[in-house]
Every structure is written in structure tokens, then in C-alpha cells.
Design a protein around this motif. Structure first.
Motif, PDB file in Angstrom:
ATOM      1  N   GLY A  65      43.796  73.300  20.034  1.00 43.35           N
ATOM      2  CA  GLY A  65      43.824  72.976  18.613  1.00 43.35           C
ATOM      3  C   GLY A  65      43.702  74.211  17.745  1.00 43.35           C
ATOM      4  N   GLY A  66      42.818  75.131  18.138  1.00 40.72           N
ATOM      5  CA  GLY A  66      42.655  76.362  17.368  1.00 40.72           C
ATOM      6  C   GLY A  66      43.905  77.216  17.382  1.00 40.72           C
ATOM      7  N   TYR A  67      44.563  77.274  18.519  1.00 43.56           N
ATOM      8  CA  TYR A  67      45.817  78.026  18.616  1.00 43.56           C
ATOM      9  C   TYR A  67      46.889  77.395  17.731  1.00 43.56           C
ATOM     10  N   CYS A  68      46.998  76.079  17.799  1.00 47.78           N
ATOM     11  CA  CYS A  68      48.011  75.378  16.995  1.00 47.78           C
ATOM     12  C   CYS A  68      47.750  75.554  15.503  1.00 47.78           C
ATOM     13  N   LEU A  69      46.470  75.538  15.100  1.00 44.08           N
ATOM     14  CA  LEU A  69      46.139  75.727  13.696  1.00 44.08           C
ATOM     15  C   LEU A  69      46.572  77.109  13.216  1.00 44.08           C
ATOM     16  N   SER A  70      46.338  78.128  14.031  1.00 45.18           N
ATOM     17  CA  SER A  70      46.700  79.490  13.637  1.00 45.18           C
ATOM     18  C   SER A  70      48.203  79.630  13.428  1.00 45.18           C
ATOM     19  N   ILE A  71      48.996  79.120  14.370  1.00 41.47           N
ATOM     20  CA  ILE A  71      50.451  79.217  14.236  1.00 41.47           C
ATOM     21  C   ILE A  71      50.935  78.361  13.069  1.00 41.47           C
ATOM     22  N   PHE A  72      50.374  77.168  12.932  1.00 38.13           N
ATOM     23  CA  PHE A  72      50.750  76.270  11.838  1.00 38.13           C
ATOM     24  C   PHE A  72      50.487  76.916  10.489  1.00 38.13           C
ATOM     25  N   LEU A  73      49.305  77.508  10.325  1.00 42.25           N
ATOM     26  CA  LEU A  73      48.984  78.155   9.058  1.00 42.25           C
ATOM     27  C   LEU A  73      49.872  79.370   8.817  1.00 42.25           C
ATOM     28  N   GLY A  74      50.160  80.110   9.881  1.00 38.07           N
ATOM     29  CA  GLY A  74      51.051  81.249   9.733  1.00 38.07           C
ATOM     30  C   GLY A  74      52.411  80.822   9.217  1.00 38.07           C
ATOM     31  N   LEU A  75      52.955  79.750   9.778  1.00 36.05           N
ATOM     32  CA  LEU A  75      54.248  79.222   9.334  1.00 36.05           C
ATOM     33  C   LEU A  75      54.165  78.687   7.911  1.00 36.05           C
ATOM     34  N   ALA A  76      53.066  77.990   7.610  1.00 30.68           N
ATOM     35  CA  ALA A  76      52.910  77.428   6.261  1.00 30.68           C
ATOM     36  C   ALA A  76      52.828  78.534   5.210  1.00 30.68           C
ATOM     37  N   MET A  77      52.098  79.594   5.515  1.00 35.19           N
ATOM     38  CA  MET A  77      51.987  80.703   4.577  1.00 35.19           C
ATOM     39  C   MET A  77      53.306  81.443   4.426  1.00 35.19           C
TER      40      MET A  77
END
Length: 399
Positions: A280-292
Motif C-alpha cells: 500500500g505504501g509503495y502504491c501510494l508513492s507512485i500514485f501521488l507521483g503521477l497525480a502531482m
């Protein structure tokens, strides 16, 4: 002007580069570590500013396929759902429900106030939602998830506004949390309870991740995601007072994950939570990177003044709620003071900020195991469900 279109794999690769930039800057700049600004947010802001400069100069504009962003988003929120073990409620007792009730009222107030101020400025009232509980309680994850929903409801640049507001909230929540707790502790001479344990987090130590458990974690995450699509379709057909509800895709996955987790608990099966949290932590990091990466800062120009007023109003609201309502309702003791600092963290940004606020207070004044149980339980799990429902209802009525 040159336009570059990235496919989803290229976008994921660039997002990893954004994370590495953010990690480097956080490691070098003390102020970023002090305010617990997430690495993907730091790197994403750098990318967004560079993109703004290149586009303004007529040189380059970048777009990308957001399919993989949706996948990572759903995986993260699904992992949050797996933390919903009902047996944890027994440990927190009635304090958990009191704090949850306060958080729900705060969510409604944040959105109502934001919509009212937006209306006074002659703006779409949905702008108030985009600066309300979406970024304040939801943080960057919920902002990126609900941004497209707000845009579909008629708010141009909804994702940009929400994510920018979430970044403001991260800093503001850290700035006011510690001082509020310090003020009441000194004023009333509060001390930690004598039977408090030294384990401030109130959590077990991290376990060893092995291959079999890691595979089990992935399998159950995918199962929950699949079941979640069915739940999501059911929820999307619900109507309240004539308004058809529209939930983000992750709600069904969170609910499915919570059901699976509690079946595990009843059966006494092994729960690979360390592995699920890691994924979950890994997915959050990539997700936020894409969102930003998807931020279009040029869309904020016409909203500068209304946003400033609304965000300052949210900060004042949080100060008043934490200092005069949360502290008093929870008993005016040391634990209440620490929880009030935590409320500022997740009420204006994210649960990690709440933990950082509380750790700063307890490091100086002594442990508060109760606070480290109640705040994460409400802030990282239960409030997400209620926040999503409240946001969806308000978007349906205002959109």
C-alpha cells in the motif's frame, strides 16, 4: 509548442524519477523533514513548476495515460481497508467513537464553510469542497482521487485546487498542532498517566516480510479489488433525496478489504498486514507521483484570492476545533492534549502528519499510548469512509 504524450508505462517511469527527486530534496532540506512533507509531493511540485515554466514559454506540454494511476490509487485505498479490524475498537473504547464523531462534524463544517465562502466570491461552491475535507481530512490521496469527480461535476481544475490545498494543509497542520498541545499542557500542568507504557505508537514492531506472505498479500488485495467493483456498482446506483450518489472507485475496494480482514480475524487465520502495508505504501508513492505530475498550475491563476481566504479560514477552524472543542470533549487531560495535536495533523493533511505532531509532543512531555491508538485508528481508516460519503453527498447536491 511541442506536445509529448506518455503511455502508462512511461508515465510510471517518470513518476519514479519524481519520487527520487523528492527523496533527494527531503534528505537535504531540514524544513521539509520538519513539516513531514511527503517525498512524492516535493518531487511533484518541482515537476509541476518546471512543466508550468516550459508551457508558459511555449516550449513543451506533457500529457500522459492515467490508467496506471487509477490502479495504484485503488490498490492503496484497498490496503487501508485491510486495517479495519473491529477488535481494535475494543481497545480504544468509547474514546474512539467520540473522536470519530468529532471528526465527522468537522468534515461537514469544513465543506459547508468552504462552499459558503466560495459562493460569497461568486465562485462555484464546489471550489469550497475542493478546499474543504477533500484535501484537509483526505490529504493528497483523496484529493487526487476526488479531483476528477469534482471536475466531472463542473469544477474546472478541481484536481489542481485539491492537491494544492492538501500541500498547504500539510504545512499548516504541523505548524499549529504542536503549539496547541504545548499551550494546554503548560496552562493546566498536564502530565502523562502513570500507567502509560513506553511504546508511544501502541503498535507491534515491524515483522519480517517473506515471499509466501507477500504473494498472499497481493492475492488478497486483488481479490478485494475485484469484489470491490461489484460493491462499487451497487453504491453508485444509490439515491438520497433524489440525488444519485457518485463514489470514487476505491470505496468498494476498501469495504471488501474490511470484510475480508474481519473474516480472517474470526477464523484466526494469519493476516499478512506487514506485507499489505508495504504494498500500500509503495502504491501510494507512485500514485501521488503521477497525480502531482498531472497538476496544471496555470489553472489556478483566477482562483488565487478565493483559495487564500478559504485555506486561511480552514486553518482558523482547525485551531478552534482542536484547542477548544477536541481538548475539552476528550477530558482536558494529557491524552486529550496529544490527541488535539494529532487532530491538526490528519484534519489538515494526513495521518503521518498527525503521528509526527504527537511524537514531537510526547518526546518532550512523555508517552501517550491512548493517543497513538485512537488517532491512527480514526484518522487513517474510519474517517475515510465517512469523509467519502459526505463529500459525495455534497457534490451531488451542489454540482
Amino acid at each position: 509548442m511541442l506536445t509529448i504524450n506518455l503511455d502508462m508505462f512511461q508515465a510510471a517511469a517518470v513518476a519514479c524519477g519524481v519520487l527520487l527527486i523528492g527523496r533527494l530534496l527531503v534528505s537535504k532540506l531540514e524544513i521539509l523533514r520538519r513539516f513531514c512533507i511527503p517525498e512524492p509531493v516535493v518531487g511533484g511540485v518541482v515537476f509541476a513548476l518546471l512543466h508550468l515554466a516550459l508551457r508558459s514559454a511555449g516550449i513543451l506540454e506533457i500529457s500522459f495515460d492515467s490508467t496506471i494511476q487509477t490502479i495504484f490509487m485503488n490498490m492503496f485505498f484497498c490496503s487501508v481497508g485491510f486495517a479495519a479490524a473491529f477488535k481494535m475498537l475494543k481497545k480504544g473504547g468509547k474514546l474512539v467513537f467520540i473522536f470519530l464523531g468529532l471528526a465527522i462534524v468537522m468534515v461537514i463544517t469544513q465543506n459547508a464553510m468552504g462552499a459558503g465562502i466560495a459562493t460569497l466570491f461568486g465562485q462555484n461552491p464546489l471550489l469550497g469542497i475542493a478546499t474543504g475535507s477533500v484535501p484537509m481530512v483526505g490529504g493528497h490521496g483523496t484529493s487526487a482521487a476526488f479531483g476528477p469527480v469534482l471536475e466531472a461535476a463542473g469544477l474546472e481544475g478541481g484536481t489542481v485546487v485539491a492537491v494544492a490545498s492538501a500541500t498547504f494543509g500539510l504545512v499548516a497542520g504541523c505548524l499549529i498542532g504542536g503549539p496547541i498541545a504545548t499551550n494546554v499542557i503548560n496552562k493546566f500542568g498536564l502530565k502523562p498517566t502513570t500507567n502509560a507504557s513506553g511504546n508511544e505508537e501502541g503498535e507491534e514492531g515491524a515483522g519480517t516480510i517473506d515471499q509466501a506472505r507477500f504473494i498472499n498479500a497481493i492475492m488478497f488485495l486483488l481479490i478485494a479489488l475485484g469484489i470491490g467493483t461489484i460493491i462499487g456498482k451497487f453504491l453508485s446506483g444509490l439515491t438520497v433525496m433524489g440525488a444519485t450518489l457518485s463514489f470514487p472507485g476505491y470505496i468498494g475496494a476498501m469495504m471488501a478489504a474490511a470484510i475480508i480482514r474481519n473474516v480472517w480475524e474470526i477464523k484466526g487465520w494469519d493476516v499478512p498486514m506487514e506485507e499489505i502495508n508495504t504494498i500500500g505504501g509503495y502504491c501510494l508513492s507512485i500514485f501521488l507521483g503521477l497525480a502531482m505530475m498531472g497538476l496544471k498550475l496555470w489553472q489556478l491563476a483566477d482562483l488565487a484570492l478565493p483559495m487564500i481566504v478559504m485555506l486561511l479560514a480552514q486553518t482558523v477552524l482547525m485551531f478552534l476545533v482542536a484547542r477548544f472543542i477536541c481538548f475539552n470533549i476528550l477530558g482536558k487531560d494529557y491524552d486529550a492534549a496529544v490527541i488535539s495535536a494529532g487532530l491538526c495533523g490528519f484534519g489538515m493533511g494526513a495521518t503521518p502528519n498527525a503521528m509526527a505532531n504527537m511524537q514531537a509532543v510526547t518526546k518532550k512531555n512523555g508517552p501517550s499510548p491512548t493517543a497513538f491508538l485512537v488517532v491512527p485508528l480514526v484518522g487513517s481508516l474510519f474517517i475515510d469512509f465517512f469523509n467519502s460519503i459526505i463529500i459525495t453527498l455534497m457534490i451531488s447536491f451542489l454540482g
